[in-house]
Design a protein around this motif. Structure first.
Motif, PDB file in Angstrom:
ATOM      1  N   UNK A 234       0.881  -1.160   0.000  1.00  0.00           N
ATOM      2  CA  UNK A 234       0.000   0.000   0.000  1.00  0.00           C
ATOM      3  C   UNK A 234       0.916   1.206   0.000  1.00  0.00           C
ATOM      4  N   UNK A 235       0.758   2.075  -0.989  1.00  0.00           N
ATOM      5  CA  UNK A 235       1.702   3.180  -1.154  1.00  0.00           C
ATOM      6  C   UNK A 235       1.786   4.040   0.102  1.00  0.00           C
ATOM      7  N   UNK A 236       0.646   4.330   0.728  1.00  0.00           N
ATOM      8  CA  UNK A 236       0.665   5.146   1.945  1.00  0.00           C
ATOM      9  C   UNK A 236       1.433   4.444   3.061  1.00  0.00           C
ATOM     10  N   UNK A 237       1.211   3.119   3.206  1.00  0.00           N
ATOM     11  CA  UNK A 237       1.892   2.367   4.256  1.00  0.00           C
ATOM     12  C   UNK A 237       3.394   2.265   3.994  1.00  0.00           C
ATOM     13  N   UNK A 258       5.825   3.255  -9.037  1.00  0.00           N
ATOM     14  CA  UNK A 258       5.002   4.300  -9.650  1.00  0.00           C
ATOM     15  C   UNK A 258       3.891   4.736  -8.709  1.00  0.00           C
ATOM     16  N   UNK A 259       3.255   3.793  -8.016  1.00  0.00           N
ATOM     17  CA  UNK A 259       2.182   4.118  -7.080  1.00  0.00           C
ATOM     18  C   UNK A 259       2.696   4.961  -5.919  1.00  0.00           C
ATOM     19  N   UNK A 263       1.564   8.960  -5.063  1.00  0.00           N
ATOM     20  CA  UNK A 263       0.688   9.096  -3.902  1.00  0.00           C
ATOM     21  C   UNK A 263       0.712  10.528  -3.359  1.00  0.00           C
ATOM     22  N   UNK A 264      -0.449  11.055  -2.932  1.00  0.00           N
ATOM     23  CA  UNK A 264      -0.501  12.433  -2.419  1.00  0.00           C
ATOM     24  C   UNK A 264       0.405  12.689  -1.223  1.00  0.00           C
ATOM     25  N   UNK A 267       5.092  13.854  -1.126  1.00  0.00           N
ATOM     26  CA  UNK A 267       5.839  15.102  -0.930  1.00  0.00           C
ATOM     27  C   UNK A 267       6.093  15.394   0.541  1.00  0.00           C
ATOM     28  N   UNK A 268       5.206  14.925   1.437  1.00  0.00           N
ATOM     29  CA  UNK A 268       5.340  15.232   2.857  1.00  0.00           C
ATOM     30  C   UNK A 268       6.157  14.189   3.627  1.00  0.00           C
ATOM     31  N   UNK A 269       6.333  12.999   3.054  1.00  0.00           N
ATOM     32  CA  UNK A 269       7.011  11.927   3.777  1.00  0.00           C
ATOM     33  C   UNK A 269       8.510  12.196   3.894  1.00  0.00           C
ATOM     34  N   UNK A 270       9.074  11.835   5.052  1.00  0.00           N
ATOM     35  CA  UNK A 270      10.517  11.949   5.250  1.00  0.00           C
ATOM     36  C   UNK A 270      11.163  10.640   4.797  1.00  0.00           C
ATOM     37  N   UNK A 271      11.788  10.685   3.640  1.00  0.00           N
ATOM     38  CA  UNK A 271      12.419   9.503   3.066  1.00  0.00           C
ATOM     39  C   UNK A 271      13.942   9.624   3.091  1.00  0.00           C
TER      40      UNK A 271
END
Length: 518
Positions: A234-237, A258-259, A263-264, A267-271
């Protein structure tokens, strides 16, 4: 050459280090190892003897890794069940290798009940969930709590470790027999080529019933590093886990990548802790590769190529081959070079090696090559010839030993990272009363890489619809195997010998492409 060896090593060297993290539940290697030893004891009490099979029908979890290590600790053999299969397909695999114990999670209780109505011998059912076990099932956690830990049986080397089912070229699944030596060797070869990042965690998002995901988990055990697990992709997970669990490495197929990028929450996730992204199952399109490089600067990219019969590793195209120069030269399209410990070559129909740059069949020889197909001596002999595993992939090798896949010699489609054998789908479509003849091919698809496409000729006076054919297929085979597109024709192109000419059917869809795989 013992698949529990990595766990034993961690228990001696880093017992209090976190081994697994799943939905906020963390276990150290000491805790994990204790549960493994107790689970093995409980399975033996249920009747498990050396070499007998134990299945698991479940999403990813920490319990899934306990199942794998616990079965090996107790001397058994894994049968990781494909959760995307129909009840009929699952029942076939349980019958085929006589699986007497089946572990099931909450999400697959109904499927398990359907399977039990179809199998020859109903297996002992073990519930691997957080609530009370349903009627007629034993509790995974209660079995562990009640059992005393046992010593590791110590199976290794040529002892069978896993039977992993793949689609069948003749219409029924094949059980790939993987020994401890096969799977251990594959891990060591991967570590020799590209060791896991020290002191960090890998995220498991691909399903453990797939050889790539289970194999990656084994690499992590051999290296003594930590696992972060989500139940399913799951892209969010994925974004949440990388952010919150300080994940440094993960394995995804291009459709998953790609997913994630789309995912919206991206941009906010700390990767910032992500340092390595390995992709596999299918080539990565250049536009997607460019997006990854732009959106994840500094993250190493590597392409892993393998197959279930190679347990799974054959080659890796390393991060160095994903830079600007490699994209301009086309080197990024390579599947890399054969891993240390393997022999790879490209041969003609007589098994003779062809000159560099000439297309032939990619064949492999090494300690990771399977022992054969369970109860299928003819198909084993076809796949393993003169000591070489015939991959069924058309490829060429350049002067530096880099391999390029250009076609599939076997009648297989790869859709969203899943292998689909045309014969399996054709056999099901042929059961429909309105169908006189059919052919199934793979066609390019922007999202899934390739899509299953069926060409059908109806019996005189009979008609049917695309939706009726799909509904019919879903009753027999997994949804991902069912045709995404269907066309009806008056006749199929045939050779003089009456064989369907699939290359003619494929030609219109693959025209103008440098290779006939996507």
């Amino acid at each position: 050459m013992q698949l529990t060896q990595g766990l034993h090593r961690s228990l001696r060297q880093n017992p209090d280090r976190t081994a697994v993290s799943f939905k906020g539940r963390r276990r150290t290697f000491r805790e994990f190892g204790d549960r493994v030893a107790r689970l093995a004891s409980a399975l033996v009490e249920l009747g498990l003897t050396e070499g007998e099979r134990v299945g698991m029908l479940a999403l990813n979890s920490d319990r899934y890794l306990e199942y794998a290590m616990g079965v090996w600790w107790g001397g058994g053999v894994l049968n990781p069940v494909n959760i995307r299969w129909s009840a009929a397909e699952i029942a076939y695999s349980l019958n085929d290798c006589d699986t007497r114990i089946l572990i099931v999670d909450d999400q697959h209780l109904e499927t398990a009940r359907d399977v039990c109505r179809l199998v020859r011998t109903v297996p002992i059912l073990v519930h691997a969930g957080d609530g009370a076990a349903p009627d007629g099932m034993l509790s995974f956690d209660a079995l562990i709590a009640a059992a005393a830990p046992m010593e590791d049986i110590g199976r290794s080397g040529a002892d069978l470790a896993c039977i992993m089912y793949t689609g069948g070229t003749t219409g029924v699944p094949k059980g790939v027999m993987q020994t401890h030596l096969n799977m251990w060797s594959s891990c060591i070869m991967r570590i020799a080529e590209s060791a896991p990042l020290a002191g960090t965690a890998v995220l498991h998002a691909a399903p453990f019933f797939h050889v790539a995901a289970l194999g990656r988990a084994l690499v992590q055990f051999v290296a003594g590093e930590a696992h972060v697990i989500i139940p399913a992709f799951d892209a969010r997970e994925v974004l949440k886990a990388i952010d919150q669990e300080h994940v440094s490495e993960t394995l995804l197929v291009p459709t998953m990548i790609q997913a994630v990028l789309n995912h919206p929450d991206f941009a906010q996730a700390d990767l910032s802790r992500l340092r390595r992204l390995t992709y596999g199952a299918s080539p990565i399109p250049e536009p997607l590769l460019n997006r990854v490089i732009e959106c994840l600067p500094g993250v190493e990219l590597a392409h892993s190529y393998g197959m279930t019969e190679a347990c799974p590793s054959i080659s890796v195209n390393p991060p160095a081959n994903h830079d600007d120069a490699a994209r301009k030269s086309g080197l990024y399209r390579s599947i890399g070079r054969g891993l240390p410990g393997l022999l790879v070559k490209v041969v003609d129909v007589h098994g003779q090696e062809v000159p560099r740059g000439t297309v032939g069949e990619l064949v492999v020889r090494g300690p990771n090559v399977m022992a054969g197909y369970w109860n299928k001596p003819e198909e084993t002999a076809q796949a393993l010839r003169r000591g070489w595993l015939h991959t069924g992939d058309g490829a060429y090798m350049d002067d530096r030993g880099y391999l390029y896949i250009v076609d599939r010699l076997k009648d297989m489609i790869v859709s969203g990272g899943e292998n689909v054998y045309s014969a399996e789908v054709e056999n099901v479509i042929a059961l429909h009363g309105a169908v006189a003849a059919c052919a199934v091919i793979g066609v390019p698809h922007d999202m899934w890489g390739e899509a299953v496409h069926a060409v059908i000729v109806c019996k005189p006076g009979e008609t049917t619809s695309e939706e009726e054919i799909r509904r019919h297929c879903r009753a027999f085979i997994a949804g991902y195997k069912c045709p995404r597109t269907i066309e009806f024709r008056e006749r199929l192109p045939l050779s003089g010998a009456g064989k369907i000419l699939k290359r003619e059917l494929r030609a219109a869809y693959w025209a103008g492409r440098a290779r006939a795989v996507n």
